[in-house]
Write a protein that holds these residues in place. Structure first.
Motif, mmCIF file in Angstrom:
data_model
loop_
_atom_site.group_PDB
_atom_site.id
_atom_site.type_symbol
_atom_site.label_atom_id
_atom_site.label_comp_id
_atom_site.label_asym_id
_atom_site.label_seq_id
_atom_site.Cartn_x
_atom_site.Cartn_y
_atom_site.Cartn_z
ATOM 1 N N ARG A 4 0.872 -1.176 0.000
ATOM 2 C CA ARG A 4 0.000 0.000 0.000
ATOM 3 C C ARG A 4 0.903 1.218 0.000
ATOM 4 N N PHE A 5 0.642 2.145 -0.912
ATOM 5 C CA PHE A 5 1.497 3.325 -1.001
ATOM 6 C C PHE A 5 0.784 4.555 -0.466
ATOM 7 N N GLY A 6 1.561 5.431 0.126
ATOM 8 C CA GLY A 6 0.997 6.666 0.651
ATOM 9 C C GLY A 6 1.319 6.764 2.129
ATOM 10 N N TYR A 7 0.921 7.865 2.698
ATOM 11 C CA TYR A 7 1.168 8.088 4.116
ATOM 12 C C TYR A 7 -0.137 7.868 4.853
ATOM 13 N N ASP A 8 -0.181 6.900 5.750
ATOM 14 C CA ASP A 8 -1.445 6.531 6.396
ATOM 15 C C ASP A 8 -1.179 6.173 7.864
ATOM 16 N N GLU A 9 -1.464 7.143 8.718
ATOM 17 C CA GLU A 9 -1.178 7.000 10.151
ATOM 18 C C GLU A 9 -1.904 5.779 10.748
ATOM 19 N N ALA A 10 -3.197 5.637 10.439
ATOM 20 C CA ALA A 10 -3.978 4.544 11.029
ATOM 21 C C ALA A 10 -3.430 3.190 10.586
ATOM 22 N N LEU A 11 -3.113 3.097 9.303
ATOM 23 C CA LEU A 11 -2.618 1.821 8.792
ATOM 24 C C LEU A 11 -1.244 1.483 9.381
ATOM 25 N N ALA A 12 -0.439 2.510 9.627
ATOM 26 C CA ALA A 12 0.873 2.271 10.255
ATOM 27 C C ALA A 12 0.672 1.574 11.608
ATOM 28 N N HIS A 13 -0.318 2.026 12.364
ATOM 29 C CA HIS A 13 -0.596 1.398 13.662
ATOM 30 C C HIS A 13 -1.099 -0.037 13.476
ATOM 31 N N LYS A 14 -1.934 -0.226 12.449
ATOM 32 C CA LYS A 14 -2.479 -1.578 12.213
ATOM 33 C C LYS A 14 -1.375 -2.563 11.828
ATOM 34 N N VAL A 15 -0.389 -2.082 11.071
ATOM 35 C CA VAL A 15 0.717 -2.975 10.709
ATOM 36 C C VAL A 15 1.524 -3.316 11.958
ATOM 37 N N GLU A 16 1.804 -2.301 12.783
ATOM 38 C CA GLU A 16 2.545 -2.568 14.025
ATOM 39 C C GLU A 16 1.845 -3.638 14.860
ATOM 40 N N ALA A 17 0.530 -3.552 14.919
ATOM 41 C CA ALA A 17 -0.213 -4.465 15.792
ATOM 42 C C ALA A 17 -0.457 -5.819 15.138
ATOM 43 N N GLY A 18 -0.690 -5.831 13.825
ATOM 44 C CA GLY A 18 -1.143 -7.065 13.180
ATOM 45 C C GLY A 18 -0.043 -7.977 12.687
ATOM 46 N N ALA A 19 1.146 -7.425 12.438
ATOM 47 C CA ALA A 19 2.233 -8.275 11.934
ATOM 48 C C ALA A 19 2.830 -9.093 13.074
ATOM 49 N N ASP A 20 3.482 -10.210 12.705
ATOM 50 C CA ASP A 20 4.213 -10.990 13.708
ATOM 51 C C ASP A 20 5.656 -10.509 13.802
ATOM 52 N N ILE A 21 6.177 -10.107 12.644
ATOM 53 C CA ILE A 21 7.594 -9.745 12.545
ATOM 54 C C ILE A 21 7.673 -8.403 11.834
ATOM 55 N N PHE A 22 8.549 -7.521 12.304
ATOM 56 C CA PHE A 22 8.693 -6.205 11.656
ATOM 57 C C PHE A 22 10.074 -6.126 11.024
ATOM 58 N N LEU A 23 10.135 -5.750 9.744
ATOM 59 C CA LEU A 23 11.426 -5.729 9.039
ATOM 60 C C LEU A 23 12.004 -4.327 8.937
ATOM 61 N N MET A 24 13.268 -4.170 9.313
ATOM 62 C CA MET A 24 13.995 -2.903 9.084
ATOM 63 C C MET A 24 15.429 -3.221 8.655
ATOM 64 N N PRO A 25 15.597 -3.529 7.369
ATOM 65 C CA PRO A 25 16.941 -3.885 6.898
ATOM 66 C C PRO A 25 17.734 -2.659 6.448
ATOM 67 N N SER A 26 17.761 -1.614 7.257
ATOM 68 C CA SER A 26 18.302 -0.322 6.816
ATOM 69 C C SER A 26 19.784 -0.368 6.479
ATOM 70 N N GLN A 27 20.166 0.394 5.463
ATOM 71 C CA GLN A 27 21.600 0.576 5.177
ATOM 72 C C GLN A 27 22.235 1.363 6.296
ATOM 73 N N TYR A 28 21.535 2.406 6.721
ATOM 74 C CA TYR A 28 21.952 3.113 7.925
ATOM 75 C C TYR A 28 20.686 3.563 8.636
ATOM 76 N N GLU A 29 20.744 3.708 9.945
ATOM 77 C CA GLU A 29 19.548 4.107 10.691
ATOM 78 C C GLU A 29 19.980 4.900 11.918
ATOM 79 N N PRO A 30 19.864 6.225 11.851
ATOM 80 C CA PRO A 30 20.301 7.057 12.986
ATOM 81 C C PRO A 30 19.693 6.587 14.310
ATOM 82 N N CYS A 31 18.403 6.394 14.351
ATOM 83 C CA CYS A 31 17.801 5.756 15.533
ATOM 84 C C CYS A 31 16.797 4.726 15.047
ATOM 85 N N GLY A 32 15.732 5.211 14.398
ATOM 86 C CA GLY A 32 14.651 4.303 14.030
ATOM 87 C C GLY A 32 13.660 4.256 15.179
#
Ligand code: ADP
Ligand code: GLC
Length: 489
Positions: A355-383
């Motif tokens: 899903r493309f776009g900026y969607d605050e509600a959906l961001a929360h739903k992904v945090e809650a509904g996924a089992d695993i969260f992926l962040m394969p960043s090349q660099y990440e100041p904090c995250g």
């Protein structure tokens, strides 16, 4: 009493494209709880809701390069004053930084005006003893303070802290902008704003501020190396005694599964059952099959840029489908990356959905509904998303860099080092194996949910830096080096 004026290009809930807004939106109230008086200044972009704001300054003309920018100031109250700088010709546009095609061509002027306005606010509206600036858009605040206003009695004793949220964005412009941003060539040399023939706003912040910080201890070390320094590692190395690595905190009042209003069912460490309903809801939202309920569901919420490792996600997607793993991606950004993601989702429609776009509600739903969260960043100041994930019992798989390395440990998530599809896949495989052991997995979820990254500890670290600046304990402040820097010697 320490009085701090924060200056930034975004702050939640008024204007947000990423984590900078979360930080500038939540650090101030944590500082207030520690006894500081804090105000925030950001531009009033199009769409910023002025309903709850009042106009507190009708005419705040900002003179730059012979042009008067007619600004005014609104004040919104979010427990403390958030000043919104209104200047419709500059900020009343659809994007904060540009449109889909490109950055706005007058960004140098747009953010130079913000920086000059910060000093006008500091003079007339909210007089701080610390100006706390964030990222390249505010890099000229200390430059004006120490050059144009160096002898102005109003600003005597005022100190500056510049926080780097992302060294990859530097605000680089041709030297021809100098007259438009009201600076003369005295500041355009290798120990000033010059960076490979361009004017660098971020370098202004790095060189002219009294102290520097960045948003995790590991990133503070990384940016002093060639690999992560974006050409500024030398500058940062020379200021390392003034550079602090302070991990971001998060605002759990916005990001807790027990109270989150955006998610299907609330849940907590004591009763995880609601998480299954959130997973079902997320699958429905993305059109993925029920069969995924028994398999690991991977989630991504991200700006789509090479910083975030989006290419790696595209590369491993077929293998995920082959292993009967499921993936949902919410992202916005680079158009080519959107195309690649759309292509893999089309090739594996039963397993991968985007899903493309900026969607605050959906961001929360992904945090809650996924089992695993992926962040394969090349660099990440904090995250921040991996920290939110911990609280939602969504086990992070991250590349061991910057703040990801500082916040995820064995027992709460999975880390890999090499920036490659192979290494990412190996970490995902390890996570999928752990997922298959229900009890072990729940124990891991709970360990993550118990982690506390609230602002309390980190805000106290900022307070220490402010105190050092004001009471002189910091080894290196700008004033000692002023003559050298202004003369280019
Ligand atoms: P960065 O600031 O580098 O983008 P962070 O992890 O620090 O990364 O913060 C990202 C913030 O932006 C989080 O609050 C995240 O939920 C949010 N975010 C990122 N992309 C989206 C999106 N497409 N829709 C909604 N929220 C998003
Ligand atoms: C930047 C960084 C991110 C960090 C955020 C807030 O956008 O990319 O890692 O969490 O700023 O500091």
């Amino acid at each position: 009493m320490i009085k701090i004026l924060m200056v930034a290009s975004e702050a939640a809930p008024f204007a947000k494209t990423g984590g900078l807004a979360d930080v500038v939106g939540s650090l101030p109230s944590a500082l207030r709880e520690l006894g500081c008086e804090v105000a925030v200044l950001i531009p009033r972009y199009k769409g910023v809701d002025l309903n709850s704001a009042r106009r507190v300054y009708d005419s705040l003309p900002i003179w730059l390069g012979g042009v008067a920018y007619q600004c005014s100031l609104y004040q919104a109250d979010a427990g403390l004053p958030f000043y919104l700088l209104d200047c419709p010709p500059l900020y009343d546009r659809p994007g904060f930084y540009g449109d889909a095609a490109a950055d706005y061509p007058d960004n140098a002027v747009r953010f130079a005006v913000l920086c000059r306005a910060a000093l006008a606010v500091a003079r007339r509206v909210f007089r701080p003893n610390i100006l706390h600036c964030h990222d390249w858009q505010t890099g000229l605040v200390p430059v004006y303070l120490r050059s144009v206003f160096a002898l102005d009695p109003t600003f005597i004793g005022m100190k500056t802290l510049f926080t780097i949220h992302n060294l990859g964005y530097q605000g680089l412009f041709p030297p021809s902008v100098l007259p438009q941003i009201g600076l003369d060539r005295r500041v355009f040399h290798v120990d000033g704003l010059e960076f490979f023939g361009k004017v660098s706003f971020i370098k202004g912040g790095l060189i002219y501020s009294d102290a520097l910080s960045t948003v995790s201890p590991t990133y503070a070390l990384e940016i002093q190396t060639k690999e992560y320094g974006f050409g500024l590692d030398g500058v940062l190395g020379s200021r390392s005694s003034a550079l602090h690595g302070i991990l971001n905190g998060v605002d759990y009042s916005n990001w807790s599964p027990a109270t989150d209003p955006y998610i299907k069912a609330n849940y907590s460490i004591h009763d995880l059952s609601g998480k299954q309903r959130c997973k079902q809801d997320l699958l429905t939202e993305f059109g993925l099959p029920k069969a995924a309920m028994d398999r690991p569901l991977l989630g991504v919420v991200s700006r789509l840029t090479s910083q975030k490792g989006t290419e790696l996600i595209v590369e491993i997607a077929p293998e995920l489908a082959l292993q009967d793993l499921y993936l949902v991606v919410l992202g916005a950004g680079d158009a080519e990356m959107e195309v690649s993601l759309r292509d893999v989702a089309a090739a594996y429609p039963g397993h991968i959905a985007v899903r493309f776009g900026y969607d605050e509600a959906l961001a929360h739903k992904v945090e809650a509904g996924a089992d695993i969260f992926l962040m394969p960043s090349q660099y990440e100041p904090c995250g921040l998303n991996q920290i939110y994930s911990l609280r939602y019992g969504t086990v992070p798989v991250v590349r061991a860099t910057g703040g990801l390395d500082d916040t995820i440990e064995e027992g709460t998530g999975f880390k890999f080092r090499e920036y490659s599809a192979r290494a990412l896949l190996a970490a995902i495989r390890a996570a999928a194996t752990a997922f298959a052991d229900g009890e072990l997995w729940k124990a891991m979820m709970r360990r993550g949910m118990r982690k506390d990254f609230s602002w309390r500890v980190s805000a106290a670290k900022y307070l220490t830096v402010y105190n050092e600046l004001l009471h002189g304990a910091t080894a290196e402040s700008f004033s000692g080096k002023q003559d050298q820097i202004l003369s280019g010697g």
